[in-house]
Write an enzyme that holds these catalytic residues in place. Structure first.
Site, short mmCIF file in Angstrom:
data_model
loop_
_atom_site.label_atom_id
_atom_site.label_comp_id
_atom_site.label_asym_id
_atom_site.label_seq_id
_atom_site.Cartn_x
_atom_site.Cartn_y
_atom_site.Cartn_z
N CYS A 2 91.23 81.72 19.71
CA CYS A 2 91.56 83.10 19.36
C CYS A 2 91.15 83.41 17.92
O CYS A 2 91.07 82.53 17.08
CB CYS A 2 93.06 83.31 19.47
SG CYS A 2 93.73 82.80 21.04
N ARG A 27 83.90 82.23 18.20
CA ARG A 27 84.97 81.25 18.42
C ARG A 27 85.30 81.10 19.90
O ARG A 27 85.96 80.14 20.28
CB ARG A 27 86.25 81.70 17.68
CG ARG A 27 86.09 81.66 16.17
CD ARG A 27 87.23 82.39 15.51
NE ARG A 27 88.48 81.66 15.58
CZ ARG A 27 88.95 80.87 14.64
NH1 ARG A 27 88.25 80.69 13.55
NH2 ARG A 27 90.11 80.25 14.77
N TRP A 75 91.74 83.75 23.57
CA TRP A 75 91.23 82.71 24.45
C TRP A 75 92.46 82.22 25.22
O TRP A 75 93.38 81.65 24.64
CB TRP A 75 90.62 81.58 23.62
CG TRP A 75 89.89 80.55 24.39
CD1 TRP A 75 88.60 80.62 24.83
CD2 TRP A 75 90.37 79.25 24.79
NE1 TRP A 75 88.26 79.47 25.49
CE2 TRP A 75 89.32 78.62 25.48
CE3 TRP A 75 91.59 78.58 24.64
CZ2 TRP A 75 89.44 77.34 26.02
CZ3 TRP A 75 91.70 77.32 25.18
CH2 TRP A 75 90.64 76.71 25.85
N ASN A 101 97.67 83.41 17.04
CA ASN A 101 96.86 82.26 17.46
C ASN A 101 97.78 81.05 17.51
O ASN A 101 98.60 80.89 16.61
CB ASN A 101 95.77 81.94 16.43
CG ASN A 101 94.65 82.93 16.45
OD1 ASN A 101 94.65 83.85 17.26
ND2 ASN A 101 93.70 82.76 15.57
N GLY A 102 97.60 80.21 18.51
CA GLY A 102 98.43 79.00 18.59
C GLY A 102 99.27 79.01 19.85
O GLY A 102 99.04 79.82 20.76
N GLU A 487 75.60 62.65 23.26
CA GLU A 487 75.52 63.97 22.64
C GLU A 487 74.54 64.88 23.39
O GLU A 487 74.82 66.06 23.61
CB GLU A 487 75.12 63.80 21.15
CG GLU A 487 74.87 65.06 20.37
CD GLU A 487 76.07 66.01 20.30
OE1 GLU A 487 77.17 65.66 20.73
OE2 GLU A 487 75.87 67.15 19.82
N LYS A 491 75.53 68.42 25.14
CA LYS A 491 74.84 69.68 24.81
C LYS A 491 74.38 70.38 26.08
O LYS A 491 74.55 71.58 26.24
CB LYS A 491 73.60 69.44 23.94
CG LYS A 491 73.78 69.10 22.50
CD LYS A 491 74.27 70.20 21.61
CE LYS A 491 75.78 70.29 21.60
NZ LYS A 491 76.50 69.47 20.71
N GLU A 494 77.45 71.78 28.19
CA GLU A 494 78.23 72.92 27.69
C GLU A 494 77.46 74.23 27.67
O GLU A 494 78.06 75.28 27.87
CB GLU A 494 78.89 72.62 26.34
CG GLU A 494 77.98 72.37 25.18
CD GLU A 494 78.73 72.05 23.90
OE1 GLU A 494 79.91 72.38 23.77
OE2 GLU A 494 78.11 71.46 23.00
N HIS A 510 75.14 48.76 36.44
CA HIS A 510 76.52 48.52 36.87
C HIS A 510 77.09 49.70 37.62
O HIS A 510 78.31 49.84 37.71
CB HIS A 510 77.38 48.13 35.68
CG HIS A 510 76.87 46.92 34.97
ND1 HIS A 510 77.06 45.65 35.45
CD2 HIS A 510 76.10 46.81 33.85
CE1 HIS A 510 76.45 44.79 34.63
NE2 HIS A 510 75.87 45.48 33.67
N LYS A 609 84.92 77.65 19.91
CA LYS A 609 84.26 76.93 18.83
C LYS A 609 85.18 75.90 18.20
O LYS A 609 84.79 74.77 17.94
CB LYS A 609 83.77 77.93 17.77
CG LYS A 609 83.09 77.28 16.57
CD LYS A 609 81.80 76.58 16.96
CE LYS A 609 81.18 75.79 15.83
NZ LYS A 609 80.22 74.80 16.32
O1 M6R Z 1 85.48 71.24 14.85
P1 M6R Z 1 85.42 69.87 15.45
O2 M6R Z 1 84.25 69.09 14.99
O3 M6R Z 1 86.69 69.10 15.27
O4 M6R Z 1 85.22 70.13 17.00
C1 M6R Z 1 85.22 69.09 17.91
C2 M6R Z 1 84.72 69.53 19.25
O5 M6R Z 1 85.52 70.54 19.78
C3 M6R Z 1 83.28 70.04 19.18
O6 M6R Z 1 82.42 69.09 18.63
C4 M6R Z 1 82.77 70.42 20.58
O7 M6R Z 1 82.66 69.30 21.38
C5 M6R Z 1 81.43 71.17 20.48
N1 M6R Z 1 81.46 72.31 21.33
C6 M6R Z 1 80.27 70.35 20.89
O8 M6R Z 1 79.08 71.05 20.85
#
Ligand code: M6R
Length: 614
Positions: A2, A27, A75, A101-102, A487, A491, A494, A510, A609
């Protein structure tokens, strides 16, 4: 997650609030809303499911006048994303409006009490409970709005950043925080609220960061009044933030993600600036210099993080073990915090977080702190909750990362880990001087090689168009490039919504090898490393089963090139630095596959985000 925006001053609040919400779109959110007090003191709330532009359209022809207001992007956590659950929420009498937020953990208990008192609820949210509770306390004890907020929050368990305004009180914007970030921007007789600095920097670079359990009362042409929940006065120094407007705009790129991929040479330069001395060819991170004895006596380093930052953490393990000979555990923060981990006072915990606000990483850090561990943070956002909670640390200085898919945050995190391991290894004499010098020299030159990787973008774009049919992808890597495989898979998942898995290449036998057939694209991250011959065998195994191979190799590669369907060649470098180069083609690959599929790259579905809830 949020987003919060607030304004009180002499200007029209609505355009400032809407622009602020647009700046916070990155965000992640599913509904938006705004509350304004007009010159008659009437409190108008408008909200809408979907994007901020829906809200704007919905507001056409409505009374959006007023020089004080609050606005929110939501969110969904409690209750589905719809107009009713969107913020701001009114209190029962519609005299108070609140954004939040929270998560309020004890909202059900508070709701039960309010229901007994005759309150009724329109939404499923914990936020509506909070605004109703504030109204109840305000009436019952005959308090001002800020006093009522203070008193109510004493009973609240959970995390919050809130903004509150009240009917007929045009000179009173109240805000508070605990566990969720909140920044107050200080203008000329006017104030701004933001869950981060992006909605504020257009108007002022002077801010104060509220601490947990603090409430602020903002009134035009007066100093902000900050108090703790226990009613103690708090003084905050005004901080100048360095963020520029151009840093948070797309600068001609179609997406923030693409802009940020191409920014990586610049962000690495900022990350190394003043730390890597190219004349002396040596690295000095002030946090490490000051705390070197801590590292000398450390029995163990624990690195904790989530998502992409966790992948960087895994690379950290390879680095610290190789160069510093210190045992390293890498922990997914959300698991670590709920286990009963054995933590000693001579352990060092390194939380890694781009945002510095990730709830699980923050909680993992607090847990380690309570066991007496020394906390050394790696964060991007200056002044963030994690950065402020550490004993020491190193900022990544990547600049603002707006794209939900992390790119430059990853490469700068890895760069900080490389610099830390090199400096500590040298000081501890666990890293031979000649090797140290060789790697530092190569690191100083890495940006030229990163820029060479940018030139691969056109070729990767073409390759991407071949694979949009795929429903699954496999990513393989070894050693320093196993986390890069993870990674790359993250990518792709997501932003393109294609299922992808990353594995250590040798693990394939395995189990995962059963998935390989002529439909399965396999991305093999295989630059020249000490395990190169082994990975050649892994590639042969995929080839024998007709898998489609996309290989990331070192320029001049012969063996893998013969077998791969597509070969992407990166410049040669030191093994420990290869992740800084191999990850770039994987970022491009996911970006282009997602754009060909027409995905919303910067705001992928369901994602936020910074994940400030559990
Ligand atoms: O702000 P942070 O680095 O703590 O965030 C961690 C993850 O939420 C963040 O890396 C997330 O996996 C990304 N969307 C990856 O692209």
């Amino acid at each position: 997650m949020c987003g919060i925006v607030g304004y009180i001053g002499m200007k029209d609040a609505f355009p400032i609030l809407i622009k602020g919400l647009k700046r916070l779109e990155y965000r992640g959110y599913d509904s938006a809303g705004v509350a304004l007090l007009n010159s008659e003191g009437e409190l108008n709330v408008y909200k809408s499911k979907g994007k901020v532009k829906n809200l704007e359209e919905y507001c056409i022809g409505k009374d959006v006048s007023g020089t004080i207001g609050i606005a929110h992007t939501r969110w969904a956590t409690h209750g589905e994303p719809n107009d009713l659950n969107a913020h701001p929420h009114y209190s029962q009498s519609e005299n108070i409006a609140l954004i939040h937020n929270g998560i309020i953990e004890n909202y059900l208990a508070i709701k039960k009490m309010l229901v007994r008192e005759g309150y009724t609820f329109k939404s499923d949210t914990d936020t509506e409970v909070l605004v109703q509770a504030i109204e109840y306390i305000k009436k019952r004890y005959d308090l001002t709005l800020s006093e009522a907020v203070q008193r109510t929050l004493k009973f609240v368990i959970g995390a919050y950043a809130i903004g509150v305004i009240e009917k007929n009180k045009p000179d009173c914007l109240v805000a508070a925080r605990k566990g969720s970030p909140l920044i107050v921007g200080i203008g000329e007789g006017e104030f701004f609220l933001g869950s981060d600095a992006t909605p504020i920097i257009e108007y002022t670079s002077n801010v104060i960061y509220l601490n947990d359990e603090e409430v602020v009362l903002l009134q035009r042409n007066k100093k902000p009044v900050v108090k703790t929940l226990k009613d103690e006065d708090v003084h905050h120094d005004i901080i100048k933030i360095k963020l520029q407007l151009e840093d948070i705009e797309k600068g001609g790129y179609p997406h923030f993600m693409l802009k940020e991929i191409f920014e990586q040479s610049k962000s690495l330069a900022m990350c190394m600036n003043g730390r890597l001395n190219t004349e002396l060819m040596e690295i000095k991170l002030s946090g490490i210099t000051t705390n070197i004895e801590r590292f000398r006596s450390a029995k163990r380093i624990i690195i904790t993080a989530c998502g992409t930052s966790w992948h960087a953490a895994l690379i950290g393990k390879y680095l610290f073990e190789e160069f510093c000979k210190i045992p390293v555990d890498v922990e997914v923060a959300s698991e670590f915090r709920y286990r009963s981990p054995v933590i000693h006072s001579d352990d060092i915990l390194i939380p890694i977080s781009q945002s510095g606000e990730t709830a699980d990483t923050l909680a993992a850090m607090e847990l380690a702190k309570s066991h007496g561990a020394f906390i050394y943070g790696i964060c991007n956002v200056v002044g963030s909750s994690i950065a402020r909670g550490t004993d020491s640390g190193t900022y990544t200085h990547a600049g603002p990362e707006i794209g939900v898919a992390s790119t430059k945050a990853f490469t700068t995190q890895v760069t900080v880990l490389i610099m830390m391991a090199l400096q500590i290894g040298r000081e501890l004499k666990t890293l031979p001087e000649a090797r140290y010098k060789k790697i530092v020299r190569e690191l100083a030159n890495i940006n030229t090689k990163i820029e060479e990787c940018f030139e691969l973008s056109k070729e990767i774009r073409k390759i991407s168009s071949v694979f949009t049919y795929a429903r699954n992808f496999m990513y393989l890597g070894r050693g320093y490039n196993f986390p890069v495989a993870l990674e790359g898979a993250l990518k792709l998942k997501e932003i393109s919504y294609i299922h992808a898995e990353g594995y250590p290449a040798a693990e394939m036998k395995h189990g995962p090898i059963a998935l390989i057939d002529e439909e399965m694209p396999v991305v093999v991250v295989s630059p020249k490393l000490k395990t190169y011959e082994k990975i050649v065998s892994n590639v042969q195994e995929i080839k024998a089963r007709k898998g489609k191979i996309i290989a990331i190799v070192t320029k001049g590669d012969v063996d893998i090139k013969k077998m791969a369907d597509f070969c992407i060649e990166i410049p040669d470098t030191e093994e420990c630095l290869t992740p800084l180069l191999t990850v770039i083609p994987l970022q491009f690959l996911s970006y282009y596959i997602a754009t060909v599929k027409g995905r919303n790259v910067d705001q992928p579905r369901n994602l936020a985000k910074s994940v400030t809830v559990e």
